[in-house]
Design a protein around this motif. Structure first.
Motif, PDB file in Angstrom:
ATOM      1  N   THR A  34      40.900  50.908  25.745  1.00  0.00           N
ATOM      2  CA  THR A  34      41.655  49.990  24.894  1.00  0.00           C
ATOM      3  C   THR A  34      42.691  49.225  25.702  1.00  0.00           C
ATOM      4  OG1 THR A  34      41.354  51.402  22.949  1.00  0.00           O
ATOM      5  CG2 THR A  34      43.184  49.827  22.895  1.00  0.00           C
ATOM      6  N   ASN A  35      43.454  49.939  26.536  1.00  0.00           N
ATOM      7  CA  ASN A  35      44.474  49.270  27.345  1.00  0.00           C
ATOM      8  C   ASN A  35      43.849  48.295  28.335  1.00  0.00           C
ATOM      9  OD1 ASN A  35      46.555  50.554  26.053  1.00  0.00           O
ATOM     10  ND2 ASN A  35      46.996  52.005  27.696  1.00  0.00           N
ATOM     11  N   ARG A  36      42.705  48.658  28.857  1.00  0.00           N
ATOM     12  CA  ARG A  36      42.029  47.749  29.791  1.00  0.00           C
ATOM     13  C   ARG A  36      41.605  46.462  29.081  1.00  0.00           C
ATOM     14  NH1 ARG A  36      40.678  49.475  34.822  1.00  0.00           N
ATOM     15  NH2 ARG A  36      40.877  51.687  35.292  1.00  0.00           N
ATOM     16  N   LEU A  37      41.004  46.600  27.913  1.00  0.00           N
ATOM     17  CA  LEU A  37      40.532  45.422  27.193  1.00  0.00           C
ATOM     18  C   LEU A  37      41.694  44.544  26.728  1.00  0.00           C
ATOM     19  CD1 LEU A  37      37.599  46.927  25.083  1.00  0.00           C
ATOM     20  CD2 LEU A  37      37.521  45.820  27.319  1.00  0.00           C
ATOM     21  N   LYS A  38      42.799  45.171  26.303  1.00  0.00           N
ATOM     22  CA  LYS A  38      43.975  44.396  25.911  1.00  0.00           C
ATOM     23  C   LYS A  38      44.570  43.671  27.118  1.00  0.00           C
ATOM     24  CE  LYS A  38      45.414  47.066  21.851  1.00  0.00           C
ATOM     25  NZ  LYS A  38      46.474  47.943  21.284  1.00  0.00           N
ATOM     26  N   SER A  39      44.570  44.337  28.275  1.00  0.00           N
ATOM     27  CA  SER A  39      45.093  43.717  29.494  1.00  0.00           C
ATOM     28  C   SER A  39      44.221  42.537  29.914  1.00  0.00           C
ATOM     29  CB  SER A  39      45.167  44.754  30.625  1.00  0.00           C
ATOM     30  OG  SER A  39      46.033  45.824  30.289  1.00  0.00           O
ATOM     31  N   ILE A  40      42.906  42.695  29.796  1.00  0.00           N
ATOM     32  CA  ILE A  40      41.984  41.596  30.118  1.00  0.00           C
ATOM     33  C   ILE A  40      42.244  40.415  29.190  1.00  0.00           C
ATOM     34  CG2 ILE A  40      39.557  40.893  30.006  1.00  0.00           C
ATOM     35  CD1 ILE A  40      38.852  43.747  31.008  1.00  0.00           C
ATOM     36  N   GLN A  41      42.410  40.708  27.912  1.00  0.00           N
ATOM     37  CA  GLN A  41      42.674  39.647  26.932  1.00  0.00           C
ATOM     38  C   GLN A  41      43.975  38.926  27.267  1.00  0.00           C
ATOM     39  OE1 GLN A  41      43.772  40.696  22.796  1.00  0.00           O
ATOM     40  NE2 GLN A  41      41.930  39.573  22.170  1.00  0.00           N
ATOM     41  N   HIS A  42      44.993  39.676  27.642  1.00  0.00           N
ATOM     42  CA  HIS A  42      46.287  39.102  28.017  1.00  0.00           C
ATOM     43  C   HIS A  42      46.138  38.189  29.237  1.00  0.00           C
ATOM     44  CE1 HIS A  42      50.013  39.177  30.445  1.00  0.00           C
ATOM     45  NE2 HIS A  42      50.641  39.140  29.270  1.00  0.00           N
ATOM     46  N   ASP A  43      45.418  38.656  30.260  1.00  0.00           N
ATOM     47  CA  ASP A  43      45.255  37.872  31.490  1.00  0.00           C
ATOM     48  C   ASP A  43      44.370  36.650  31.258  1.00  0.00           C
ATOM     49  OD1 ASP A  43      46.801  39.768  32.695  1.00  0.00           O
ATOM     50  OD2 ASP A  43      45.144  40.828  33.649  1.00  0.00           O
ATOM     51  N   ALA A  44      43.388  36.783  30.368  1.00  0.00           N
ATOM     52  CA  ALA A  44      42.504  35.649  30.059  1.00  0.00           C
ATOM     53  C   ALA A  44      43.288  34.522  29.402  1.00  0.00           C
ATOM     54  CB  ALA A  44      41.361  36.097  29.157  1.00  0.00           C
ATOM     55  N   THR A 227      44.987  33.864  40.418  1.00  0.00           N
ATOM     56  CA  THR A 227      45.034  35.315  40.218  1.00  0.00           C
ATOM     57  C   THR A 227      45.426  35.573  38.777  1.00  0.00           C
ATOM     58  OG1 THR A 227      45.691  35.673  42.520  1.00  0.00           O
ATOM     59  CG2 THR A 227      46.064  37.483  40.983  1.00  0.00           C
ATOM     60  N   SER A 228      44.530  36.167  38.006  1.00  0.00           N
ATOM     61  CA  SER A 228      44.748  36.271  36.564  1.00  0.00           C
ATOM     62  C   SER A 228      45.763  37.336  36.185  1.00  0.00           C
ATOM     63  CB  SER A 228      43.412  36.578  35.870  1.00  0.00           C
ATOM     64  OG  SER A 228      42.881  37.807  36.346  1.00  0.00           O
ATOM     65  N   SER A 229      45.871  38.406  36.971  1.00  0.00           N
ATOM     66  CA  SER A 229      46.711  39.546  36.597  1.00  0.00           C
ATOM     67  C   SER A 229      48.085  39.468  37.250  1.00  0.00           C
ATOM     68  CB  SER A 229      46.032  40.856  37.012  1.00  0.00           C
ATOM     69  OG  SER A 229      44.739  40.947  36.450  1.00  0.00           O
ATOM     70  N   ARG A 230      49.116  39.828  36.504  1.00  0.00           N
ATOM     71  CA  ARG A 230      50.446  39.867  37.099  1.00  0.00           C
ATOM     72  C   ARG A 230      50.604  41.135  37.934  1.00  0.00           C
ATOM     73  NH1 ARG A 230      53.892  43.287  34.359  1.00  0.00           N
ATOM     74  NH2 ARG A 230      53.379  43.778  32.181  1.00  0.00           N
ATOM     75  N   ARG A 231      51.466  41.058  38.911  1.00  0.00           N
ATOM     76  CA  ARG A 231      51.631  42.154  39.859  1.00  0.00           C
ATOM     77  C   ARG A 231      52.408  43.313  39.243  1.00  0.00           C
ATOM     78  NH1 ARG A 231      54.798  41.828  45.671  1.00  0.00           N
ATOM     79  NH2 ARG A 231      53.910  43.723  46.589  1.00  0.00           N
ATOM     80  N   VAL A 232      51.864  44.519  39.383  1.00  0.00           N
ATOM     81  CA  VAL A 232      52.535  45.747  38.970  1.00  0.00           C
ATOM     82  C   VAL A 232      52.914  46.505  40.237  1.00  0.00           C
ATOM     83  CG1 VAL A 232      52.277  47.964  37.792  1.00  0.00           C
ATOM     84  CG2 VAL A 232      51.309  45.886  36.771  1.00  0.00           C
ATOM     85  N   ILE A 243      47.540  46.952  32.477  1.00  0.00           N
ATOM     86  CA  ILE A 243      46.834  47.398  33.680  1.00  0.00           C
ATOM     87  C   ILE A 243      46.510  46.183  34.535  1.00  0.00           C
ATOM     88  CG2 ILE A 243      44.791  48.586  34.578  1.00  0.00           C
ATOM     89  CD1 ILE A 243      44.619  50.025  31.861  1.00  0.00           C
ATOM     90  N   GLN A 244      47.027  46.144  35.737  1.00  0.00           N
ATOM     91  CA  GLN A 244      46.723  45.045  36.650  1.00  0.00           C
ATOM     92  C   GLN A 244      45.272  45.167  37.127  1.00  0.00           C
ATOM     93  OE1 GLN A 244      49.252  44.809  40.096  1.00  0.00           O
ATOM     94  NE2 GLN A 244      48.081  43.144  41.028  1.00  0.00           N
ATOM     95  N   GLY A 245      44.547  44.043  37.118  1.00  0.00           N
ATOM     96  CA  GLY A 245      43.155  44.057  37.564  1.00  0.00           C
ATOM     97  C   GLY A 245      42.280  44.930  36.696  1.00  0.00           C
TER      98      GLY A 245
END
Length: 468
Positions: A34-44, A227-232, A243-245
């Motif tokens: 769930t957290n991965r999919l939400k993070s992907i949605q956020h980065d998209a 780069t779609s993901s913010r740095r953690v 979750i980054q990446g």
């Protein structure tokens, strides 16, 4: 009150074990599907914002990039490996040429290439170093008389040090030589773009404005590395579930879920409890495999040579007016004596995965001999141009491409598809350079091809050591 003893202060071995288990459980829960999919949605959403602001088409750097782009908005795919940009291992890939991007770049005056990287890094090496090398080498090859500024390696200064940039630059002449050794069709490539390429970078922490891009456009086609993901910097447990990446390493968490399935079922996936997600994903994958997949297409990789997935065999009936020889590579092992089904059909059982790539070396002599007989046989239709060879494998991108490369070198005199005469001895000088040229032709015609290293090693071994 008695003073505390050492035993009161130091955790016991059992306490340490329990503490480690609690930390492990917390990390596992934070890295949930769930957290991965939400993070992907956020980065998209960030990627979409960049595309809207800059007005450039989106290109996914596979495999990870496709998770962050709506399939309806993805203009193309790219294949730039981070390993080709690792410090001290810089490389211009003659296998992943990505020439197909030039048409997209030229038509839209630039593009945005999307990727991500895991915790701790600002951007992936593919974006910070591999793509800059690619841009510079292509500029040198396609615009040799252009001002030297386009021949200079440009890298993100906040990520790549001056020392590393200098070391990378010293390898550029060798990279250019390796590209030109493939004998690419320079005029054809140059036809797609009007200006040299210039990489630019954008991350959730670094702004890139339309004005900055427009300024570059006066002399260059911008290649925006997003780069779609913010740095953690710390652990994911401090990021409230982000979750980054998150789209990386799908084999460890996705249960077979793919980017297209995610985009087609976002609401259902994100509305399902974590414990029920593996079952839902399994159902979505099964339904997709059962009825949702279209019949595979055949891809022409060289004159007379086509490749495809096993499902593409259904399309062969449309090859009207052609004499077609079909070589199917099936994911099971079969005896060599059973391979020839007819004068125009060979079914070779190589097994699966790495085993199949290894067995390919032993099968290639029989395959090449079978196809050679077909090509050299008297015509039943008018003109030799009517003879074609189709190679099919499970993925349509690995073993079939390896066999096509072997046949391209073995059965044909030149890149125009002239059939090698039976009277011509096969003691031709196959070497890595000549094989690499033919592979470059195939990868340019079929950018999605993905022959494994083991498959290519089997082809090289066969072509260079065929008498042994």
């Amino acid at each position: 009150m008695p003073a505390p003893t050492l035993a009161d202060i130091v955790f016991s071995e059992q306490a340490n074990h329990n503490f480690s288990k609690i930390l492990g459980d917390l990390k596992k829960s934070n890295l949930s599907i769930t957290n991965r999919l939400k993070s992907i949605q956020h980065d998209a959403a960030f990627v979409q914002e960049v595309a809207d602001v800059l007005g450039l088409p989106l290109v996914a750097n596979e495999r990870c990039g496709s998770w962050y782009i709506d399939p309806q908005l993805k203009r193309s795919s790219a294949y730039f490996k981070s390993t080709d940009g690792h410090t001290g291992q810089w490389k211009f890939s003659t296998r992943r040429l990505n020439f197909h991007l030039l048409e997209v770049i030229g038509r839209h005056d630039g593009c945005i290439i999307v990727d991500s990287t895991r915790r701790g890094k600002r951007m992936p090496d593919a974006l910070s170093k591999t793509i800059p090398i690619w841009c510079t080498v292509l500029n040198q090859a396609l615009f040799p008389s252009h001002p030297s500024s386009s021949h200079t390696l440009h890298v993100p200064p906040t990520v790549v040090s001056d020392s590393e940039r200098s070391q990378m630059s010293s390898h550029l002449p060798l990279f250019l030589t390796s590209l030109l050794a493939l004998q690419p069709d320079i005029p054809s490539l140059r036809h797609h773009i009007q200006k040299p390429l210039r990489p630019l970078w954008v991350t959730p922490d670094d702004e890139l404005t339309p004005e900055m891009v427009d300024e570059i456009k006066t002399a260059y086609h911008p290649v925006v590395c997003c780069t779609s993901s913010r740095r953690v910097v710390g652990t994911e447990m401090s990021e409230e579930g982000y979750i980054q990446g998150a789209g990386d390493d799908t084999e460890n968490w996705a249960h077979g879920l793919t980017a297209p399935l995610f985009w087609g079922n976002q609401r259902q996936l994100l509305g399902t409890p974590e414990g029920d997600l593996p079952g839902l994903i399994e159902m979505l994958v099964a339904n997709s495999e059962a009825g949702g997949q279209a019949v595979g297409e055949l891809k022409r990789v060289a004159p007379r040579l086509l490749v495809g997935a096993l499902s593409a065999e259904k399309t062969l009936a449309s090859s009207q007016g052609k004499e077609v020889c079909v070589v199917t590579l099936v994911p099971k092992t079969t005896e060599k004596e059973t391979w020839e089904k007819s004068k125009r059909h060979m079914e070779v059982g190589l097994g699966k995965s790495k085993t199949a790539s290894r067995f390919l070396r032993e099968a290639l002599p029989s395959i090449c001999e079978f196809v050679s007989r077909f090509l050299q046989a008297p015509e039943t239709t008018d003109g030799k141009a009517n003879k074609e060879v189709v190679i099919l494998c499970e993925s349509g991108r690995d073993l079939s491409v390896g066999v096509a490369l072997a046949l391209y070198c073995w059965c044909f005199v030149d890149s125009a598809g002239t059939i090698r005469s039976a009277a011509v001895d096969q003691e031709q000088n196959h070497n890595k350079a000549s094989i690499r040229v033919k592979l470059g032709h195939i990868m340019t015609a079929f950018p999605d091809a993905n022959p494994s290293r083991a498959s290519l090693q089997s082809v090289n071994s066969f072509l260079m050591d065929w008498r042994k």
